[in-house]
Every structure is written in structure tokens, then in C-alpha cells.
Scaffold this active site. Structure first.
Site, PDB file in Angstrom:
ATOM      1  N   CYS A 133       1.491  19.335   6.714  1.00 30.82           N
ATOM      2  CA  CYS A 133       0.161  19.943   6.593  1.00 30.82           C
ATOM      3  C   CYS A 133      -0.779  19.351   7.660  1.00 30.82           C
ATOM      4  O   CYS A 133      -0.901  18.126   7.777  1.00 30.82           O
ATOM      5  CB  CYS A 133      -0.368  19.621   5.200  1.00 30.82           C
ATOM      6  SG  CYS A 133      -2.030  20.171   4.870  1.00 30.82           S
ATOM      7  N   ASN A 134      -1.425  20.212   8.407  1.00 33.12           N
ATOM      8  CA  ASN A 134      -2.363  19.736   9.436  1.00 33.12           C
ATOM      9  C   ASN A 134      -3.550  19.011   8.816  1.00 33.12           C
ATOM     10  O   ASN A 134      -4.002  17.990   9.329  1.00 33.12           O
ATOM     11  CB  ASN A 134      -2.877  20.917  10.250  1.00 33.12           C
ATOM     12  CG  ASN A 134      -1.850  21.453  11.212  1.00 33.12           C
ATOM     13  OD1 ASN A 134      -1.873  21.167  12.396  1.00 33.12           O
ATOM     14  ND2 ASN A 134      -0.912  22.247  10.702  1.00 33.12           N
ATOM     15  N   THR A 135      -4.068  19.552   7.708  1.00 32.14           N
ATOM     16  CA  THR A 135      -5.249  18.949   7.095  1.00 32.14           C
ATOM     17  C   THR A 135      -4.907  17.546   6.576  1.00 32.14           C
ATOM     18  O   THR A 135      -5.659  16.593   6.775  1.00 32.14           O
ATOM     19  CB  THR A 135      -5.765  19.833   5.946  1.00 32.14           C
ATOM     20  OG1 THR A 135      -5.858  21.189   6.401  1.00 32.14           O
ATOM     21  CG2 THR A 135      -7.111  19.380   5.461  1.00 32.14           C
ATOM     22  N   GLU A 177      -0.569  34.480   3.781  1.00 28.81           N
ATOM     23  CA  GLU A 177       0.062  34.455   2.457  1.00 28.81           C
ATOM     24  C   GLU A 177       0.272  35.857   1.912  1.00 28.81           C
ATOM     25  O   GLU A 177       1.249  36.127   1.220  1.00 28.81           O
ATOM     26  CB  GLU A 177      -0.778  33.634   1.481  1.00 28.81           C
ATOM     27  CG  GLU A 177      -0.651  32.179   1.790  1.00 28.81           C
ATOM     28  CD  GLU A 177      -1.211  31.270   0.722  1.00 28.81           C
ATOM     29  OE1 GLU A 177      -1.736  31.770  -0.285  1.00 28.81           O
ATOM     30  OE2 GLU A 177      -1.118  30.056   0.928  1.00 28.81           O
ATOM     31  N   TYR A 217      -5.824  22.527   0.783  1.00 30.92           N
ATOM     32  CA  TYR A 217      -6.409  21.245   1.165  1.00 30.92           C
ATOM     33  C   TYR A 217      -7.497  21.464   2.226  1.00 30.92           C
ATOM     34  O   TYR A 217      -8.377  20.626   2.399  1.00 30.92           O
ATOM     35  CB  TYR A 217      -5.350  20.318   1.773  1.00 30.92           C
ATOM     36  CG  TYR A 217      -4.358  19.674   0.806  1.00 30.92           C
ATOM     37  CD1 TYR A 217      -4.273  20.042  -0.534  1.00 30.92           C
ATOM     38  CD2 TYR A 217      -3.493  18.673   1.267  1.00 30.92           C
ATOM     39  CE1 TYR A 217      -3.357  19.434  -1.383  1.00 30.92           C
ATOM     40  CE2 TYR A 217      -2.587  18.059   0.415  1.00 30.92           C
ATOM     41  CZ  TYR A 217      -2.507  18.436  -0.905  1.00 30.92           C
ATOM     42  OH  TYR A 217      -1.601  17.835  -1.737  1.00 30.92           O
ATOM     43  N   GLY A 218      -7.386  22.584   2.938  1.00 31.75           N
ATOM     44  CA  GLY A 218      -8.241  22.810   4.105  1.00 31.75           C
ATOM     45  C   GLY A 218      -9.717  22.931   3.808  1.00 31.75           C
ATOM     46  O   GLY A 218     -10.543  22.786   4.702  1.00 31.75           O
ATOM     47  N   CYS A 257      -2.396  24.874  12.119  1.00 33.91           N
ATOM     48  CA  CYS A 257      -2.317  25.085  10.672  1.00 33.91           C
ATOM     49  C   CYS A 257      -0.928  25.634  10.367  1.00 33.91           C
ATOM     50  O   CYS A 257      -0.402  26.445  11.135  1.00 33.91           O
ATOM     51  CB  CYS A 257      -3.398  26.082  10.242  1.00 33.91           C
ATOM     52  SG  CYS A 257      -3.274  26.572   8.510  1.00 33.91           S
ATOM     53  N   THR A 258      -0.373  25.184   9.253  1.00 35.30           N
ATOM     54  CA  THR A 258       1.000  25.591   8.895  1.00 35.30           C
ATOM     55  C   THR A 258       1.170  27.102   8.777  1.00 35.30           C
ATOM     56  O   THR A 258       2.263  27.620   8.970  1.00 35.30           O
ATOM     57  CB  THR A 258       1.358  25.011   7.516  1.00 35.30           C
ATOM     58  OG1 THR A 258       0.308  25.312   6.604  1.00 35.30           O
ATOM     59  CG2 THR A 258       1.580  23.527   7.588  1.00 35.30           C
ATOM     60  N   HIS A 259       0.090  27.805   8.413  1.00 35.03           N
ATOM     61  CA  HIS A 259       0.217  29.247   8.170  1.00 35.03           C
ATOM     62  C   HIS A 259       0.179  30.081   9.447  1.00 35.03           C
ATOM     63  O   HIS A 259       0.648  31.201   9.467  1.00 35.03           O
ATOM     64  CB  HIS A 259      -0.924  29.725   7.269  1.00 35.03           C
ATOM     65  CG  HIS A 259      -0.802  29.295   5.845  1.00 35.03           C
ATOM     66  ND1 HIS A 259      -0.759  27.966   5.460  1.00 35.03           N
ATOM     67  CD2 HIS A 259      -0.710  30.010   4.702  1.00 35.03           C
ATOM     68  CE1 HIS A 259      -0.664  27.908   4.146  1.00 35.03           C
ATOM     69  NE2 HIS A 259      -0.634  29.122   3.657  1.00 35.03           N
ATOM     70  N   ASP A 263       3.646  19.444   2.088  1.00 31.59           N
ATOM     71  CA  ASP A 263       2.530  20.277   2.535  1.00 31.59           C
ATOM     72  C   ASP A 263       1.656  20.556   1.331  1.00 31.59           C
ATOM     73  O   ASP A 263       2.073  20.356   0.185  1.00 31.59           O
ATOM     74  CB  ASP A 263       3.062  21.597   3.136  1.00 31.59           C
ATOM     75  CG  ASP A 263       1.928  22.523   3.567  1.00 31.59           C
ATOM     76  OD1 ASP A 263       0.986  22.035   4.211  1.00 31.59           O
ATOM     77  OD2 ASP A 263       1.961  23.721   3.236  1.00 31.59           O
ATOM     78  N   SER A 264       0.467  21.078   1.588  1.00 27.39           N
ATOM     79  CA  SER A 264      -0.426  21.453   0.495  1.00 27.39           C
ATOM     80  C   SER A 264       0.157  22.607  -0.320  1.00 27.39           C
ATOM     81  O   SER A 264      -0.257  22.829  -1.450  1.00 27.39           O
ATOM     82  CB  SER A 264      -1.775  21.872   1.076  1.00 27.39           C
ATOM     83  OG  SER A 264      -1.584  22.892   2.036  1.00 27.39           O
TER      84      SER A 264
HETATM   85  N1  DGL Z   1      -1.346  23.365   5.036  1.00 29.86           N
HETATM   86  C1  DGL Z   1      -2.704  23.546   5.481  1.00 29.86           C
HETATM   87  C2  DGL Z   1      -2.820  23.079   6.927  1.00 29.86           C
HETATM   88  O1  DGL Z   1      -1.878  23.113   7.702  1.00 29.86           O
HETATM   89  C3  DGL Z   1      -3.169  24.990   5.338  1.00 29.86           C
HETATM   90  C4  DGL Z   1      -3.394  25.416   3.902  1.00 29.86           C
HETATM   91  C5  DGL Z   1      -4.419  24.594   3.184  1.00 29.86           C
HETATM   92  O2  DGL Z   1      -5.627  24.744   3.450  1.00 29.86           O
HETATM   93  O3  DGL Z   1      -4.019  23.789   2.349  1.00 29.86           O
HETATM   94  O4  DGL Z   1      -3.880  22.657   7.323  1.00 29.86           O
END
Ligand code: DGL
Length: 287
Positions: free
Chosen positions: A77-79, A156, A46-47, A188-190, A14-15
């Protein structure tokens, strides 16, 4: 003697720390599997970054895991899934799984009549990948997509029940709620961490699709289909690698994973790259 393929670990990247929500779900679903987690905490988020940058980062992240001998790469990570999954799938000769398709499949499954909402980072929403998947069943007017950039720092900071999160929900989600979405993808992971506030705002009739849970189920299916499920009686071991240790690592990591992380290794991917230690021997690396 070399380890059989089935005994090799699963690699998850993940990012940053958000992917620990995916790791947690994966470990619950597949407790016998060893899992190596890599969080690119030095370069998160990464987003907010462009497609090419995310793709280059994701390639390094995946190669790091492949060089540790993983049997499958999970892009938590979704992005990174939005911008890099096709590239990674083409370039790696092992199963690569992203979060978007499992999330789309779950939404198509649970939505009664639409409309369907999807929320994520700016990158994920701009990529249009969720929207493309949902278009298999829904007309464009039935798909509502919205970036919610402040949700990442709110999660976070642990502001789960905080009025700032309630305000952010109202700011980002009012249009989706008023449009009557029956399903909302947390792309999104968060966002799974903010599920109580999001559920409260959207109301009891809206189904929330959590990308962590759907990905864990898809990973189990994929391993089984590839004959790669762990066969030995094994208490799955979790190993953690990060490219930086954030100041808030202890609290934030525990919040995402649901328990404390005892040991973590730090790695510098640029140094590994410079030293020629991110090469892949199996398939050509043309970078
Ligand atoms: N992990 C990113 C996602 O799921 C969220 C955090 C980021 O922007 O890196 O898109």
C-alpha cells in the site's frame, strides 16, 4: 525440523484488495516463492485517514504476517508505505520493503528531463514522500503531485473504459499533462488497473511508472541481497487473508489479481490483538 529461512513465505499487506496488483507482479517475478497476502478490507481505505491511524493499522497488519513466519514484509500500500515504512523498518528485524522508493527510483531512471508527475491518495500525496524522493534530482517546480481520490472506487467498480474514468482523468490529469510531465508515477495500488485510460489521456510520450512492477523487481533484489531467495524447486503457493469479505470480492479480487481467488481466510486483527496473539517474540512490542 524448522523450515530454512529461504523457504519461508513472503508477506504482503495492503489496505484492501488493490495490493493484489503488487502480489500479481511479485508472483510473476518470483514464481517459486510462497506468498501470504493480507488485505485489511474491514478498514479500507487508508488513503483518507491520518498518519497515526495508518501507522497503527500497518503495525497490526505487519505483525500478523510476521507471526505467520514470513521472511520479508512487503508494504504493497502506498499510503501505508508513506506513513509507516520507517516505523516498521525500525521495529521489525526482517527486511521490510515499501512501494515508494522503488517507484521513485524507476521514475528517476526513466525521466529524460522532467517535469515528473506523481498521483496517489490524499494521504500519500500529503505525506510528501514521493516528492522528497524525486527532489534528489528535480527542483520543486519540476515535481507535480496530485491526489486522485476517485480513481480508487473507479478501479474497484471495474470502470476501466468508462466515460466516468475519462472524465476523472481530465479532471485530475489536465494540469499535469499541460505542464508537459515526461513521467507519471502511479502512486497507488489501484491505478495500474486504470493504466489504459491514464495512458490514453496523457499521450504516448509520457512514461507511466507502475508501482506494482517496480516493487516486484525491488523485492527480488532485496531477497537476493539478503540471501533469502527460495532455493528449492517450488511452485509458489499464494495464501489469502482478509479482515472482511467485501460483497464484490469475487469480481474485484479477480480483476486485481488477474485470476480467481479460490480460498480466502478471514481474520479479525482486534480479536487477535486482544487475545495476545499479535505479540512479536523477536522484538519488543511496546503498544
Ligand atoms: N492501497 C492504497 C494505496 O496504495 C489505496 C486504497 C486506500 O486508500 O486504502 O495508497
Amino acid at each position: 525440523m524448522a523450515r530454512p529461512d529461504t523457504a519461508r513465505p513472503i508477506g504482503v499487506f495492503d489496505s484492501g484488495l488493490g495490493g493484489l496488483t503488487v502480489l500479481r507482479a511479485l508472483h510473476q517475478r518470483l514464481p517459486g516463492e510462497d506468498i501470504i497476502y493480507f488485505g485489511d478490507t474491514a478498514r479500507v481505505p487508508y488513503g483518507t485517514k491520518g498518519a497515526g491511524t495508518v501507522q497503527a493499522f500497518a503495525w497490526q497488519d505487519a505483525r500478523f504476517l510476521v507471526n505467520l513466519g514470513v521472511k520479508m514484509v512487503v508494504v504493497a500500500c502506498n499510503t501505508a508505505s508513506a506513513f509507516a515504512l520507517d516505523d516498521l523498518t525500525d521495529r521489525l528485524d526482517l527486511p521490510v520493503l515499501g512501494v515508494i522508493e522503488p517507484g521513485v527510483a524507476a521514475a528517476l531512471d526513466v525521466s529524460r528531463s522532467g517535469p515528473v508527475g506523481v498521483i496517489g491518495t490524499r494521504g500519500t500525496i500529503t505525506s510528501g514522500r514521493y516528492q522528497e524522493g524525486l527532489a534528489r534530482r528535480f527542483e520543486p517546480a519540476q515535481i507535480l503531485a496530485r491526489p486522485c481520490p476517485l480513481f480508487v472506487p473507479l478501479a474497484e467498480e471495474g470502470l476501466i473504459d468508462h466515460r466516468l474514468t475519462t472524465l476523472a482523468c481530465a479532471e485530475y490529469l489536465t494540469e499535469l499533462r499541460d505542464a508537459g510531465v515526461d513521467t507519471l508515477i502511479l502512486g497507488c495500488t489501484h491505478y495500474p488497473l486504470l493504466k489504459p485510460a491514464i495512458a490514453d489521456f496523457m499521450g504516448p510520450d509520457v512514461r507511466l511508472v507502475d508501482s506494482a512492477e517496480t516493487l516486484a523487481a525491488a523485492a527480488a533484489d532485496r531477497l537476493e541481497a539478503a540471501g533469502l531467495l527460495q532455493k528449492q524447486d517450488n511452485a509458489g503457493r499464494l495464501d489469502f487473508y482478509l479482515s472482511d469479505i467485501p460483497w464484490t470480492f469475487t469480481e474485484v479480487g479477480a480483476r486485481f489479481l488477474g485470476r480467481a481467488i479460490d480460498e480466502v481466510h478471514t481474520v479479525n486483527l482486534d480479536e487477535l490483538e486482544g487475545a495476545g496473539r499479535l505479540d512479536l517474540s523477536r522484538k519488543g512490542d511496546e503498544t
